[in-house]
Design an enzyme around this catalytic site. Sequence first.
Site, PDB file in Angstrom:
ATOM      1  N   LYS A  22       0.838  -1.198   0.000  1.00 33.51           N
ATOM      2  CA  LYS A  22       0.000   0.000   0.000  1.00 33.51           C
ATOM      3  C   LYS A  22       0.872   1.246   0.000  1.00 33.51           C
ATOM      4  CE  LYS A  22      -3.751  -2.183   2.607  1.00 33.51           C
ATOM      5  NZ  LYS A  22      -4.532  -2.154   3.859  1.00 33.51           N
TER       6      LYS A  22
ATOM      7  N   TYR B 292      -5.166   5.577  -0.882  1.00 34.83           N
ATOM      8  CA  TYR B 292      -4.095   4.597  -0.989  1.00 34.83           C
ATOM      9  C   TYR B 292      -4.227   3.763  -2.245  1.00 34.83           C
ATOM     10  CZ  TYR B 292      -7.477   1.485   1.423  1.00 34.83           C
ATOM     11  OH  TYR B 292      -8.591   0.772   1.805  1.00 34.83           O
TER      12      TYR B 292
END
Length: 182
Positions: free
Chosen positions: A71, A131
């Site tokens: 991420k 993200y």
Amino acid sequence: MNVIETALPGVLIIEPKVFGDARGFFFESFNQQRFNEATGTRFDFVQDNHSRSAKGVLRGLHYQIQQPQGKLVRVARGAVFDVAVDLRKSSPHFGQWVGVELSEDNQRQLWVPPGFGHGFVVTSDSADFLYKTTDYYAPAFERCVAWNDPSIGIEWPKLGMTPLLSAKDTAGLTLQNADVFA
């Protein structure tokens, strides 16, 4: 971009080059080639996510035991305290954590590689959290380690309130009882 190593190898703080003046600012929030060069990784991102949360909302510690996701996280509005926990049993850093403030003011990003749990708490009135992930969301493989597991010992900021948790996060397992990576 400026890349800052953290206490956990592979977890990186990324500071984009920001061009600002009296009118506002501009920065390139992502460039695959520059990201690969700066981090020494070769990941492709397949999904972008955006969440908005109120002050005190704590999300995490999330990960996928299969189809693990790397991420690249940032905050577009507000501020959060963002945390990564090493969940790789074979790692010398297993169960260790690192935390960093991400905010609209510092414009920092955090790279959380596959094999790590991830979570954050909102420290401003609200926050828009964005993200990119390296694999698709797979609910069947999603897992959650308890945000307050004493064996990890995350030092969350004092907000003067009890964190607001989802049912999933309330049911998070201790590290000792959780599925982890080899």
